[in-house]
Motif scaffolding. Sequence first.
Motif, PDB file in Angstrom:
ATOM      1  N   LEU A 278       0.818  -1.215   0.000  1.00 16.75           N
ATOM      2  CA  LEU A 278       0.000   0.000   0.000  1.00 16.75           C
ATOM      3  C   LEU A 278       0.850   1.262   0.000  1.00 16.75           C
ATOM      4  N   ASP A 279       1.889   1.306   0.819  1.00 13.88           N
ATOM      5  CA  ASP A 279       2.711   2.520   0.904  1.00 13.88           C
ATOM      6  C   ASP A 279       3.384   2.824  -0.429  1.00 13.88           C
ATOM      7  N   ASP A 280       3.922   1.784  -1.079  1.00 12.17           N
ATOM      8  CA  ASP A 280       4.556   1.985  -2.383  1.00 12.17           C
ATOM      9  C   ASP A 280       3.543   2.468  -3.404  1.00 12.17           C
ATOM     10  N   LEU A 281       2.364   1.857  -3.388  1.00 13.28           N
ATOM     11  CA  LEU A 281       1.324   2.252  -4.339  1.00 13.28           C
ATOM     12  C   LEU A 281       0.889   3.690  -4.087  1.00 13.28           C
ATOM     13  N   LEU A 282       0.699   4.037  -2.839  1.00 17.08           N
ATOM     14  CA  LEU A 282       0.270   5.389  -2.503  1.00 17.08           C
ATOM     15  C   LEU A 282       1.298   6.422  -2.952  1.00 17.08           C
ATOM     16  N   GLU A 283       2.570   6.094  -2.816  1.00 19.47           N
ATOM     17  CA  GLU A 283       3.635   7.008  -3.248  1.00 19.47           C
ATOM     18  C   GLU A 283       3.576   7.230  -4.751  1.00 19.47           C
ATOM     19  N   VAL A 284       3.394   6.152  -5.510  1.00 19.72           N
ATOM     20  CA  VAL A 284       3.330   6.255  -6.966  1.00 19.72           C
ATOM     21  C   VAL A 284       2.086   7.040  -7.384  1.00 19.72           C
ATOM     22  N   VAL A 285       0.964   6.754  -6.759  1.00 18.84           N
ATOM     23  CA  VAL A 285      -0.287   7.439  -7.106  1.00 18.84           C
ATOM     24  C   VAL A 285      -0.173   8.929  -6.809  1.00 18.84           C
ATOM     25  N   ARG A 286       0.374   9.265  -5.649  1.00 23.83           N
ATOM     26  CA  ARG A 286       0.540  10.678  -5.302  1.00 23.83           C
ATOM     27  C   ARG A 286       1.439  11.395  -6.295  1.00 23.83           C
ATOM     28  N   ALA A 287       2.460  10.679  -6.787  1.00 17.53           N
ATOM     29  CA  ALA A 287       3.388  11.289  -7.740  1.00 17.53           C
ATOM     30  C   ALA A 287       2.690  11.645  -9.050  1.00 17.53           C
ATOM     31  N   THR A 288       1.621  10.931  -9.380  1.00 18.81           N
ATOM     32  CA  THR A 288       0.872  11.225 -10.601  1.00 18.81           C
ATOM     33  C   THR A 288      -0.166  12.321 -10.387  1.00 18.81           C
ATOM     34  N   GLU A 320     -19.318   9.691  -8.418  1.00 23.19           N
ATOM     35  CA  GLU A 320     -20.086  10.724  -7.729  1.00 23.19           C
ATOM     36  C   GLU A 320     -19.187  11.707  -6.993  1.00 23.19           C
ATOM     37  N   THR A 321     -17.871  11.514  -7.063  1.00 24.41           N
ATOM     38  CA  THR A 321     -16.920  12.415  -6.435  1.00 24.41           C
ATOM     39  C   THR A 321     -16.461  13.430  -7.470  1.00 24.41           C
ATOM     40  N   ARG A 322     -16.749  14.680  -7.260  1.00 21.06           N
ATOM     41  CA  ARG A 322     -16.442  15.697  -8.253  1.00 21.06           C
ATOM     42  C   ARG A 322     -15.131  16.419  -7.985  1.00 21.06           C
ATOM     43  N   ASP A 323     -14.691  16.457  -6.742  1.00 21.54           N
ATOM     44  CA  ASP A 323     -13.487  17.212  -6.393  1.00 21.54           C
ATOM     45  C   ASP A 323     -12.364  16.267  -6.065  1.00 21.54           C
ATOM     46  N   LEU A 324     -11.218  16.507  -6.646  1.00 21.15           N
ATOM     47  CA  LEU A 324     -10.042  15.663  -6.457  1.00 21.15           C
ATOM     48  C   LEU A 324      -9.429  15.904  -5.083  1.00 21.15           C
ATOM     49  N   ASP A 325      -9.298  14.836  -4.301  1.00 21.01           N
ATOM     50  CA  ASP A 325      -8.678  14.909  -2.976  1.00 21.01           C
ATOM     51  C   ASP A 325      -7.263  14.357  -3.114  1.00 21.01           C
ATOM     52  N   ARG A 326      -6.272  15.201  -2.943  1.00 17.41           N
ATOM     53  CA  ARG A 326      -4.880  14.783  -3.113  1.00 17.41           C
ATOM     54  C   ARG A 326      -4.226  14.382  -1.804  1.00 17.41           C
ATOM     55  N   SER A 327      -5.011  14.191  -0.758  1.00 15.36           N
ATOM     56  CA  SER A 327      -4.423  13.945   0.556  1.00 15.36           C
ATOM     57  C   SER A 327      -3.967  12.518   0.749  1.00 15.36           C
ATOM     58  N   GLY A 328      -4.413  11.585  -0.103  1.00 14.94           N
ATOM     59  CA  GLY A 328      -3.928  10.220   0.052  1.00 14.94           C
ATOM     60  C   GLY A 328      -5.005   9.201  -0.246  1.00 14.94           C
ATOM     61  N   ALA A 329      -4.833   8.027   0.326  1.00 12.02           N
ATOM     62  CA  ALA A 329      -5.759   6.931   0.080  1.00 12.02           C
ATOM     63  C   ALA A 329      -7.090   7.204   0.759  1.00 12.02           C
ATOM     64  N   ARG A 330      -8.174   6.860   0.082  1.00  6.50           N
ATOM     65  CA  ARG A 330      -9.498   7.014   0.639  1.00  6.50           C
ATOM     66  C   ARG A 330     -10.109   5.637   0.809  1.00  6.50           C
ATOM     67  N   ARG A 331     -10.576   5.328   1.985  1.00  7.77           N
ATOM     68  CA  ARG A 331     -11.129   3.999   2.265  1.00  7.77           C
ATOM     69  C   ARG A 331     -12.624   4.090   2.564  1.00  7.77           C
TER      70      ARG A 331
END
Length: 331
Positions: A278-288, A320-331
Amino acid sequence: MTHDRAQSVVAFGGGHGLAVSLQALRILVDELVVDDLTAVVTVADNGGSSGRLRSEFGVLPPGDLRMALAALCGTHQWGDTWARVLQHRFAGQGDMRGHVIGNLLIVGLWEQLGDPVAALDWVGRLLGTSGRVLPMALTPLDITAEVRGLAANPAGLTTVRGQVEVATTEGVIASIALDPPDPEPCPEAIAAVHAADWLVLGPGSWFTSVIPHLLVPALHDAIVTSEARVVVTLNLDEQAGETPGFEAADHLAVLAEHAPDLRIHTVLADSRSVGDGLDDLLEVVRATGAELVVAGVARDDGSARHDPARLAASYARILETRDLDRSGARR
């Protein structure tokens, strides 16, 4: 995009991966979350019934198109019956062995109408599908791959040609390309991309079903210039032949290598499949600059297959989510 809800979705892929994504999105059509759904399908298959028909008649391979049409059939008696008929594969020992009724129907309509898109639309009308199915190009394609570690050239790269051959290679795929490299695009597919609110890539065979869409120049340009938001649905596990040893983050890395200008809004990953990565994936996703959504979207039977109902619930939440949340993973 000023709509209060997602109105138009285009899903890309081929085979079983696209089929399960379409089954999920079809649920959202029934629930009025999505009101326009289009599947854009790879046309590079060179094996089985599709490969035989492609070779004999010089047509687009119909198999992945057929599977997409079947996936968009409704769950009522008419849809269930026609989906089963479309997917029926002949047994026996003669020349018809292995052919699929839906493949023959599609090729027959292509010969009758002389228009691959019109023929697919007619099949969709017959089946009462909840969306439209289009080829990613009007030219039959071959996939080639540069592969490391094959016995014939263990220290270098070997070119492997053909979707079946690439999908089953014993080496490690470094990159893929299309032949011809600039195929005739499908105008209806380009138009659907430009009109879409959301574009869905994956799940599916990463190198032979997902990435090829980004290698068709006209389709690639439409995807990267579209105002639609891109959702990438990650596979649940590595795939022998294509992605051995891949973790979730590796799928995004090779996607970026083949389409560095692709802007991703959301990455959807299965909570059980991500595991310790998860941490590696989150890092890559945040970088994009994208958002990571982690949810239980796998079936309970232990197989590496998505559950359509669970996938639909996650898609609904994303759409249904219109605003991009760049804070991290959403569960």
